[in-house]
Design an enzyme around this catalytic site. Structure first.
Site, PDB file in Angstrom:
ATOM      1  N   MET A  19       4.655  -2.778   5.892  1.00  0.00           N
ATOM      2  CA  MET A  19       4.960  -3.138   7.281  1.00  0.00           C
ATOM      3  C   MET A  19       6.187  -4.052   7.325  1.00  0.00           C
ATOM      4  SD  MET A  19       1.448  -3.274   9.372  1.00  0.00           S
ATOM      5  CE  MET A  19       0.938  -4.904   8.895  1.00  0.00           C
ATOM      6  N   HIS A  36       5.559  -6.917  -2.516  1.00  0.00           N
ATOM      7  CA  HIS A  36       5.947  -5.541  -2.179  1.00  0.00           C
ATOM      8  C   HIS A  36       6.852  -4.962  -3.274  1.00  0.00           C
ATOM      9  CE1 HIS A  36       5.388  -7.187   2.078  1.00  0.00           C
ATOM     10  NE2 HIS A  36       4.575  -6.164   2.066  1.00  0.00           N
TER      11      HIS A  36
END
Ligand code: AMP
Length: 279
Positions: A30, A37
């Site tokens: 997101m 990430h």
């Protein structure tokens, strides 16, 4: 690095690459990217020829409208980080692209969504299942990489992939932490200085619980951990549960050969943080 915002364009591009024999690894996000990430991108790079990532703040998984509005959005920086990390393709669709009229889906999540996050965030996992299946259908990856930080989400994605017989291997990756132990999260940037200074206590409590595993029963361990968290006036713990890592059902007694995880969610002011530790 190629960036696409239309399903049809990214599909055609990936199809060509697959036709030439490339394997595809996928890391959905997101945005508001951090090293956690990027660790998923690194894992995907090791196992696949092409790494595809997506940036989409998925409205259907937010049960709290304020959380959705305040969710950090840093697309330009995200794209720079992905390029530096060696990501090959990024998908940045609009809401209209992912949710055209009438394409609303409902999932039977076999009870995996009833406890913990599911109990506190009604509709959250149906929203996750909707976006993940839509992204899977668009990217058609060989492997998809998800963080163990969102442990319940990982179990649910494994379940829907198996249910739908999708030829995608779901790979869970370890949680990356700040040096003080706080699990990296896009929402950490929303913490005040005071909240940020207190936040590492969540992982400290989980670590202590793990250390005490041979001294107390599971019920005692949970009660002690919850008491520790509640002792901090700025913390509002929502749950702390010991569950089986696959079924996510509560575990009441210690058994060998069972992979068990302790999951918790704590509210700090307006920010809700989750974390877990595998016992
Ligand atoms: P999000 O952008 O928060 O939806 O997360 C995208 C992916 O990154 C999910 O698979 C998360 O579980 C994973 N992730 C988030 N935080 C971390 C972290 N600290 N370490 C590893 N993976 C993470």
């Amino acid at each position: 690095m190629q960036v696409f915002d239309k399903k049809i364009a990214i599909q055609a591009y990936i199809e060509q690459l697959k036709k030439s024999g490339n394997t595809v690894g996928f890391v959905p996000t997101m945005g508001a990217l951090h090293k956690g990430h990027i660790s998923l991108i690194e894992a995907a790079k090791k196992e696949c020829d092409i790494v595809v990532s997506s940036i989409f703040v998925n409205p259907t998984q937010f049960n709290d409208k304020n959380d959705y509005t305040r969710y950090p959005r840093t697309v330009d920086n995200d794209l720079r980080m992905l390029e530096l990390a060696g990501c090959s393709i990024v998908f940045t669709p609009t809401e209209q692209e992912m949710y055209p009229e009438k394409d609303i889906r409902f999932f039977d999540l076999a009870g995996l969504d009833t406890r913990m996050e599911g109990a506190h965030r009604p509709g959250h996992f149906n929203g996750v299942a909707q976006i993940v299946t839509k992204l899977f259908e668009t990217v058609l990856p060989d492997k998809a990489f998800f963080g163990e930080k969102d442990f319940q989400q990982l179990a649910i994605i494994k379940h829907i992939t198996k249910q739908a017989n999708l030829p995608i291997q779901i790979i869970g990756c370890p949680t990356l932490r700040e040096t003080d132990g706080l699990a990296m999260s896009s929402r950490n940037t929303l913490l005040t200085q005071q909240e940020r200074a207190l936040a590492p206590k969540i992982y400290q409590v989980l670590t202590q619980l793990k250390k005490d595993i041979n001294t107390f029963t599971l019920q005692e361990l949970c009660a002690r951990a919850l008491q520790e968290l509640s002792a901090e006036p700025l913390f509002s713990p929502e749950y702390l549960e010991v569950v089986d890592s696959e079924t996510l059902l509560p575990v009441f007694s210690k058994e060998k050969n069972k992979r068990v995880v302790v999951c918790t969610a704590v509210k700090l002011g307006n920010v809700r943080l989750i974390d877990n530790i595998i016992l």
